[in-house]
Design a protein around this motif. Structure first.
Motif, PDB file in Angstrom:
ATOM      1  N   UNK A  32       0.844  -1.177   0.000  1.00 58.98           N
ATOM      2  CA  UNK A  32       0.000   0.000   0.000  1.00 58.98           C
ATOM      3  C   UNK A  32       0.890   1.241   0.000  1.00 58.98           C
ATOM      4  N   UNK A  33       0.379   2.421  -0.386  1.00 57.27           N
ATOM      5  CA  UNK A  33       1.209   3.629  -0.340  1.00 57.27           C
ATOM      6  C   UNK A  33       1.818   3.826   1.051  1.00 57.27           C
ATOM      7  N   UNK A  34       3.112   4.060   1.088  1.00 59.57           N
ATOM      8  CA  UNK A  34       3.840   4.160   2.347  1.00 59.57           C
ATOM      9  C   UNK A  34       4.299   2.830   2.894  1.00 59.57           C
ATOM     10  N   UNK A  35       3.930   1.722   2.246  1.00 62.11           N
ATOM     11  CA  UNK A  35       4.290   0.396   2.715  1.00 62.11           C
ATOM     12  C   UNK A  35       5.754   0.067   2.475  1.00 62.11           C
ATOM     13  N   UNK A  36       6.264  -0.834   3.291  1.00 61.42           N
ATOM     14  CA  UNK A  36       7.676  -1.212   3.261  1.00 61.42           C
ATOM     15  C   UNK A  36       7.799  -2.720   3.090  1.00 61.42           C
ATOM     16  N   UNK A  37       8.743  -3.138   2.240  1.00 61.64           N
ATOM     17  CA  UNK A  37       9.080  -4.551   2.080  1.00 61.64           C
ATOM     18  C   UNK A  37      10.545  -4.744   2.447  1.00 61.64           C
TER      19      UNK A  37
END
Length: 530
Positions: free
Chosen positions: A295-300
């Motif tokens: 999602x927008x702002x998400x981190x992997x």
């Protein structure tokens, strides 16, 4: 009889109670074994721990030793008398342990490794079960028996337990509160356990049904502390992102089967380490695809190996991957930290040994040669290992990239450093050089300076700036940077400080700012300036 533990909520709750009472925890086991045996066990040398847990070694009276018994049967894979296990698991009982699929019963046998009970009925572990935790939690992790207990090659669908890769990823993971998280390639569920502490909803996937069974057991053991102890975790079978296509997550973590393995006929392949793809295709595929579920702002965040062909650098490889990703998918911020680099022979030696093949054996030599041939076929000169952090921008802005090396010790845990680094790099990407100059930066508390000079000479020939935490960066500072860091105390803006330095040294202020701004940006990104 199942070859993985069985989830029975009532029995699992009794198991948890017995393990806690026996002090079968990280601290309890360390105290029971002592520093020498504990350190040896971490080096995969079991003999000191075997000697330390022999019946009667816990006390002069030779009384009950529940922690020693549990270490001996579940960690070291040695048979123990049924009576001793019954003392260690008084509420679960031996029958309950059998019902959970943790042990089997057999007649005693003499010989090395047998306990002193002679031919008495013995209990033998069917899986590895050991304590694990962090500063706030005591967990237990079940997995397949290790090489120490098996004493030979592992099965192809071996489910790996706690290892260096899983603890590395856990340390580097950003622990900000998250709504939904994905543990991609969960294995026995180590990352999912950590996610339960700060995530509301979790999905864990794996291509291995046996791994998912172990993850289900370990999560049930954590949840048996009471209702609401951990959030519900949805376990899904499938390859890479297939099981969660169309879903979105604020955090994705993955310790994927990234080991580069030759696809030679007859070479043993292990589900926990080999992704079924040649070369580094699996890691590259994850880079290309993971943006679709963020999602927008998400981190992997994930670990990986990557091949570096002759004539190219590892940064060239990653620049190509990221250019390709941006052209065909959701453009992502990228922070890649290479922690290690090996030549093909070093890499082959490491992984040919893994799984139980003994160096010098014919099997080991065949695997070693297969790895070398495989790398030679693609002209691979080096193999990198590191930690990858990708971020989907929360707004419509240009993305940033940071390709760093950190081969030495780093902070533990690294998660807070990564979180701060993401925030700093994102801020820098959205602000001009003039805006950077208008901030009153100060040196972080862990930054120190070293000056080295030739004896008898007043001015130093080398000035080193050293970061005590974080990535442990050490950089050589020129006269201008050293002068600025000496006055960076949060009082003066960078512009005012650099202009003052230029005046004192009779230099052009614009030229001083132009030289120092890139260096200031670099130090802000890694937390040396805050």
């Amino acid at each position: 009889m199942s070859d993985t533990p069985v989830v029975d909520e009532r029995l699992v709750a009794l198991l948890r109670a017995d393990l806690t009472t026996a002090a079968f925890t990280v601290d309890g086991v360390a105290a029971r074994l002592g520093p020498v045996a504990s350190a040896a066990l971490h080096r995969e040398q079991p003999l000191p721990a075997l000697l330390a847990t022999e019946p009667g070694t816990s006390s002069r009276s030779g009384g009950p030793d529940p922690c020693g018994t549990l270490v001996r049967v579940f960690t070291l894979g040695r048979a123990v008398p049924v009576a001793a296990l019954a003392e260690a698991l008084p509420t679960l009982t031996v029958e309950g342990a059998v019902a959970l699929g943790l042990v089997r019963l057999e007649n005693g046998r003499a010989g090395f490794g047998a306990d002193r009970a002679g031919s008495a009925r013995q209990a033998v572990a069917t899986c590895d079960l050991r304590p694990y935790g962090d500063d706030a939690h005591d967990w237990w992790v079940a997995s397949d028996l290790s090489e120490l207990a098996v004493g030979g090659p592992l099965r192809a669908d071996h489910v790996l337990g706690i290892g260096g890769a899983s603890t590395t990823l856990a340390s580097w993971t950003v622990r900000r509160p998250a709504g939904r998280a994905l543990d991609l390639g969960t294995g026995c569920g180590v990352q999912a356990l950590h996610l339960t502490a700060h995530v509301g909803s979790i999905v864990a996937t794996d291509i291995s049904e046996r791994a998912l069974a172990y993850a289900a057991f370990n999560l049930a053991l954590a949840a048996s502390d009471g209702p609401g102890a951990v959030p519900d975790v949805q376990l899904l079978a499938g390859d890479l992102l297939d099981p969660v296509a169309g879903q979105r997550f604020s955090l994705v973590v993955s310790n994927p089967p990234f080991v580069i393995t030759p696809r030679d006929q007859g070479l043993p392949l292990y589900e926990y380490r080999d992704g079924g793809r040649p070369g580094d295709v699996l890691v590259r595929s994850l880079v290309q695809q993971v943006g679709s579920v963020l999602e927008p702002g998400g981190v992997a965040q994930f670990l990986g190996n990557w091949e570096v062909p002759a004539g190219r650098s590892w940064r060239d490889v990653w620049t190509g991957w990221l250019d390709e990703q941006a052209a065909h998918g959701v453009a992502l911020d990228a922070w890649v930290v290479q922690r290690e680099s090996q030549d093909p022979a070093e890499y082959a030696e490491l992984w040919a040994r893994d799984g139980g093949a003994s160096p010098g054996s014919e099997e080991h030599s065949q695997m070693y040669a297969a790895w070398l041939r495989d790398f030679a076929s693609r002209d691979v000169e080096a193999i990198g290992f590191g930690v990858v952090t990708l971020q989907r921008p929360a707004t419509d802005r240009p993305t940033w990239r940071s390709l760093d090396e950190a081969h030495g010790p780093v902070a533990a845990p690294m998660g807070p450093t990564v979180d701060a680094g993401l925030e700093a790099r994102t801020w820098l990407a959205g602000h001009t050089d003039d805006e950077v100059l208008d901030v009153a930066w100060s040196c972080a508390p862990d930054v120190t300076e070293e000056r080295h000079g030739v004896p008898g000479v007043e001015d130093p020939s080398v000035i080193l700036v050293r970061q005590g935490g974080g990535l442990g960066r050490v950089l050589r500072a020129g006269t201008l940077l050293a002068a600025y860091l000496g006055v960076a105390d949060g009082e003066l803006t960078a512009r005012a400080a650099l202009d003052a330095i230029a005046t004192v040294l009779e230099l052009d202020a614009a030229e001083v700012r132009a030289e120092l701004v890139p260096q200031v940006r670099d130090l802000v990104a890694d937390g040396l300036l805050v």
